[in-house]
Design a protein around this motif. Structure first.
Motif, PDB file in Angstrom:
ATOM      1  N   MET A  32       0.822  -1.211   0.000  1.00 35.02           N
ATOM      2  CA  MET A  32       0.000   0.000   0.000  1.00 35.02           C
ATOM      3  C   MET A  32       0.856   1.260   0.000  1.00 35.02           C
ATOM      4  O   MET A  32       0.551   2.245  -0.690  1.00 35.02           O
ATOM      5  CB  MET A  32      -0.911   0.017   1.223  1.00 35.02           C
ATOM      6  CG  MET A  32      -2.011  -1.017   1.219  1.00 35.02           C
ATOM      7  SD  MET A  32      -2.941  -0.953   2.776  1.00 35.02           S
ATOM      8  CE  MET A  32      -3.851  -2.491   2.703  1.00 35.02           C
ATOM      9  N   HIS A  44       3.701   0.877  -3.389  1.00 31.74           N
ATOM     10  CA  HIS A  44       3.117   0.967  -4.730  1.00 31.74           C
ATOM     11  C   HIS A  44       1.648   0.562  -4.647  1.00 31.74           C
ATOM     12  O   HIS A  44       1.321  -0.616  -4.668  1.00 31.74           O
ATOM     13  CB  HIS A  44       3.870   0.070  -5.713  1.00 31.74           C
ATOM     14  CG  HIS A  44       3.412   0.215  -7.135  1.00 31.74           C
ATOM     15  ND1 HIS A  44       3.683   1.335  -7.895  1.00 31.74           N
ATOM     16  CD2 HIS A  44       2.689  -0.615  -7.928  1.00 31.74           C
ATOM     17  CE1 HIS A  44       3.155   1.195  -9.103  1.00 31.74           C
ATOM     18  NE2 HIS A  44       2.543   0.017  -9.140  1.00 31.74           N
ATOM     19  N   TRP A  45       0.775   1.542  -4.565  1.00 27.84           N
ATOM     20  CA  TRP A  45      -0.641   1.276  -4.336  1.00 27.84           C
ATOM     21  C   TRP A  45      -1.268   0.456  -5.455  1.00 27.84           C
ATOM     22  O   TRP A  45      -1.047   0.700  -6.648  1.00 27.84           O
ATOM     23  CB  TRP A  45      -1.418   2.573  -4.161  1.00 27.84           C
ATOM     24  CG  TRP A  45      -2.904   2.341  -4.042  1.00 27.84           C
ATOM     25  CD1 TRP A  45      -3.852   2.489  -5.018  1.00 27.84           C
ATOM     26  CD2 TRP A  45      -3.596   1.874  -2.882  1.00 27.84           C
ATOM     27  NE1 TRP A  45      -5.093   2.150  -4.546  1.00 27.84           N
ATOM     28  CE2 TRP A  45      -4.967   1.764  -3.228  1.00 27.84           C
ATOM     29  CE3 TRP A  45      -3.203   1.543  -1.587  1.00 27.84           C
ATOM     30  CZ2 TRP A  45      -5.932   1.347  -2.324  1.00 27.84           C
ATOM     31  CZ3 TRP A  45      -4.167   1.120  -0.688  1.00 27.84           C
ATOM     32  CH2 TRP A  45      -5.510   1.032  -1.064  1.00 27.84           C
ATOM     33  N   ASN A  46      -2.076  -0.512  -5.062  1.00 28.11           N
ATOM     34  CA  ASN A  46      -2.859  -1.326  -5.985  1.00 28.11           C
ATOM     35  C   ASN A  46      -4.249  -1.450  -5.385  1.00 28.11           C
ATOM     36  O   ASN A  46      -4.396  -1.840  -4.222  1.00 28.11           O
ATOM     37  CB  ASN A  46      -2.210  -2.706  -6.160  1.00 28.11           C
ATOM     38  CG  ASN A  46      -2.899  -3.544  -7.228  1.00 28.11           C
ATOM     39  OD1 ASN A  46      -4.120  -3.564  -7.348  1.00 28.11           O
ATOM     40  ND2 ASN A  46      -2.103  -4.257  -8.013  1.00 28.11           N
ATOM     41  N   ASP A  47      -5.271  -1.145  -6.158  1.00 31.89           N
ATOM     42  CA  ASP A  47      -6.644  -1.172  -5.645  1.00 31.89           C
ATOM     43  C   ASP A  47      -7.044  -2.537  -5.098  1.00 31.89           C
ATOM     44  O   ASP A  47      -7.943  -2.635  -4.262  1.00 31.89           O
ATOM     45  CB  ASP A  47      -7.632  -0.748  -6.727  1.00 31.89           C
ATOM     46  CG  ASP A  47      -7.656   0.760  -6.941  1.00 31.89           C
ATOM     47  OD1 ASP A  47      -7.265   1.504  -6.019  1.00 31.89           O
ATOM     48  OD2 ASP A  47      -8.055   1.210  -8.042  1.00 31.89           O
ATOM     49  N   ASP A  83      -5.496  -4.248  -3.049  1.00 36.63           N
ATOM     50  CA  ASP A  83      -5.150  -4.324  -1.630  1.00 36.63           C
ATOM     51  C   ASP A  83      -6.123  -3.563  -0.733  1.00 36.63           C
ATOM     52  O   ASP A  83      -6.025  -3.638   0.491  1.00 36.63           O
ATOM     53  CB  ASP A  83      -3.733  -3.792  -1.400  1.00 36.63           C
ATOM     54  CG  ASP A  83      -2.670  -4.770  -1.885  1.00 36.63           C
ATOM     55  OD1 ASP A  83      -2.903  -5.981  -1.769  1.00 36.63           O
ATOM     56  OD2 ASP A  83      -1.623  -4.316  -2.390  1.00 36.63           O
ATOM     57  N   ALA A  84      -7.061  -2.843  -1.333  1.00 35.13           N
ATOM     58  CA  ALA A  84      -8.064  -2.122  -0.539  1.00 35.13           C
ATOM     59  C   ALA A  84      -8.909  -3.088   0.286  1.00 35.13           C
ATOM     60  O   ALA A  84      -9.468  -2.702   1.324  1.00 35.13           O
ATOM     61  CB  ALA A  84      -8.961  -1.281  -1.452  1.00 35.13           C
ATOM     62  N   ILE A  95      -7.734   5.890   0.178  1.00 31.52           N
ATOM     63  CA  ILE A  95      -7.648   5.442  -1.213  1.00 31.52           C
ATOM     64  C   ILE A  95      -7.522   6.635  -2.154  1.00 31.52           C
ATOM     65  O   ILE A  95      -6.716   6.613  -3.104  1.00 31.52           O
ATOM     66  CB  ILE A  95      -8.874   4.580  -1.577  1.00 31.52           C
ATOM     67  CG1 ILE A  95      -8.866   3.280  -0.779  1.00 31.52           C
ATOM     68  CG2 ILE A  95      -8.913   4.292  -3.077  1.00 31.52           C
ATOM     69  CD1 ILE A  95     -10.110   2.423  -0.980  1.00 31.52           C
ATOM     70  N   GLN A 104      -4.033   7.888  -2.234  1.00 30.58           N
ATOM     71  CA  GLN A 104      -3.126   7.031  -2.990  1.00 30.58           C
ATOM     72  C   GLN A 104      -3.335   7.177  -4.501  1.00 30.58           C
ATOM     73  O   GLN A 104      -2.409   6.957  -5.287  1.00 30.58           O
ATOM     74  CB  GLN A 104      -3.310   5.568  -2.575  1.00 30.58           C
ATOM     75  CG  GLN A 104      -2.979   5.268  -1.125  1.00 30.58           C
ATOM     76  CD  GLN A 104      -1.511   5.509  -0.796  1.00 30.58           C
ATOM     77  OE1 GLN A 104      -0.679   5.710  -1.681  1.00 30.58           O
ATOM     78  NE2 GLN A 104      -1.179   5.502   0.486  1.00 30.58           N
ATOM     79  N   HIS A 105      -4.538   7.570  -4.916  1.00 34.15           N
ATOM     80  CA  HIS A 105      -4.801   7.787  -6.339  1.00 34.15           C
ATOM     81  C   HIS A 105      -4.232   9.114  -6.824  1.00 34.15           C
ATOM     82  O   HIS A 105      -3.789   9.227  -7.980  1.00 34.15           O
ATOM     83  CB  HIS A 105      -6.312   7.751  -6.602  1.00 34.15           C
ATOM     84  CG  HIS A 105      -6.873   6.364  -6.604  1.00 34.15           C
ATOM     85  ND1 HIS A 105      -8.230   6.108  -6.590  1.00 34.15           N
ATOM     86  CD2 HIS A 105      -6.274   5.143  -6.614  1.00 34.15           C
ATOM     87  CE1 HIS A 105      -8.436   4.800  -6.598  1.00 34.15           C
ATOM     88  NE2 HIS A 105      -7.263   4.198  -6.600  1.00 34.15           N
ATOM     89  N   PRO A 160       0.168   9.370  -4.432  1.00 30.60           N
ATOM     90  CA  PRO A 160       0.631   8.101  -3.838  1.00 30.60           C
ATOM     91  C   PRO A 160       1.946   8.289  -3.090  1.00 30.60           C
ATOM     92  O   PRO A 160       2.808   9.065  -3.490  1.00 30.60           O
ATOM     93  CB  PRO A 160       0.802   7.197  -5.059  1.00 30.60           C
ATOM     94  CG  PRO A 160       0.982   8.121  -6.218  1.00 30.60           C
ATOM     95  CD  PRO A 160       0.137   9.316  -5.908  1.00 30.60           C
ATOM     96  N   ASN A 192       4.380   5.989  -2.535  1.00 26.98           N
ATOM     97  CA  ASN A 192       5.476   5.392  -3.310  1.00 26.98           C
ATOM     98  C   ASN A 192       6.792   5.393  -2.537  1.00 26.98           C
ATOM     99  O   ASN A 192       7.855   5.707  -3.077  1.00 26.98           O
ATOM    100  CB  ASN A 192       5.652   6.116  -4.650  1.00 26.98           C
ATOM    101  CG  ASN A 192       4.516   5.826  -5.613  1.00 26.98           C
ATOM    102  OD1 ASN A 192       3.805   4.835  -5.474  1.00 26.98           O
ATOM    103  ND2 ASN A 192       4.318   6.704  -6.581  1.00 26.98           N
TER     104      ASN A 192
END
Length: 209
Positions: free
Chosen positions: A84, A87-90, A92-93, A127, A130-131, A134, A136
């Motif tokens: 999270m 490197h954010w990835n949806d 993982d929400a 969220i 992070q969009h 982010p 990072n």
């Protein structure tokens, strides 16, 4: 802090009271509930959480069952947390509860948020951040602290940005298994915010300079 708790067991003999008779000892052993060997890897923490059933004659009394974290659960959530922030990835929400909250005065002081206030007061706020901005951060976990039934802590470090100063911090997470799998309900995180400020390209002036 709630994260680490201790239990003290006091004996009657240690308090200097009368030594129990053999009849009393036998009565206690007869009345004491049996605990199945290997039924709970958390020992007394599992017992206090109300695991197991107690039978008496034809009646059966069920104690409330409270799930507790195991090492594998902690590893899964810590790995999700690193993803999270790094490197954010949806996808993982799903590891965040709907009532998720994140608090960090280290971030608040830099972002102009009142100290002591939630940094992200909802899952959606986290969220959205992070969009749009982010983190990072190349987060590296350097230590996993012993965990309790529903809480865990990690020490991490990250070196990035303009100054390449190492930022070192600690994150404490509260977890829950209300939806059938473990999710993070709350995160409290603090870190070296001055090093973070320099890495972001900011600057500061120490008193007397």
């Amino acid at each position: 802090m709630r994260f680490i708790s201790s239990l003290a067991l006091l004996s009657l003999a240690g308090l200097g009271l009368a030594t129990p008779t053999s009849e009393a000892i036998n009565r206690r052993q007869h009345d004491a509930p049996a605990v199945a060997a290997g039924s709970d890897s958390h020992g007394i923490f599992g017992a206090l959480s109300g695991r197991g059933d107690t039978k008496s004659g034809n009646s059966k009394n069920k104690a409330k069952w409270t799930p507790c974290l195991h090492q594998n659960d902690v590893d899964i959530l810590v790995d999700a947390y690193v993803r999270m922030i790094s490197h954010w990835n949806d996808d993982d929400a799903k590891y965040l509860t709907d009532d998720f909250i994140d608090t960090s005065d280290s971030i608040n002081i830099l972002a102009g948020i009142p100290l002591g206030s939630p940094t992200f007061s909802s899952k959606q706020a986290f969220i959205d951040h992070q969009h749009t901005q982010p983190d990072n951060l190349p987060l590296v976990i350097t230590h996993k602290s012993p965990y309790s039934c529903t809480e865990m802590a990690v020490i991490w470090q990250a070196t990035f940005g303009v100054a390449q100063k190492q930022v070192r911090g600690i994150s404490i997470a509260e977890a829950t298994k209300e939806n059938g799998f473990w999710q993070i309900k709350r995160i409290d995180v603090e870190f070296n915010s001055l090093a973070y400020l320099l890495d972001m390209g900011g600057s500061y002036k120490m008193p007397g300079q």
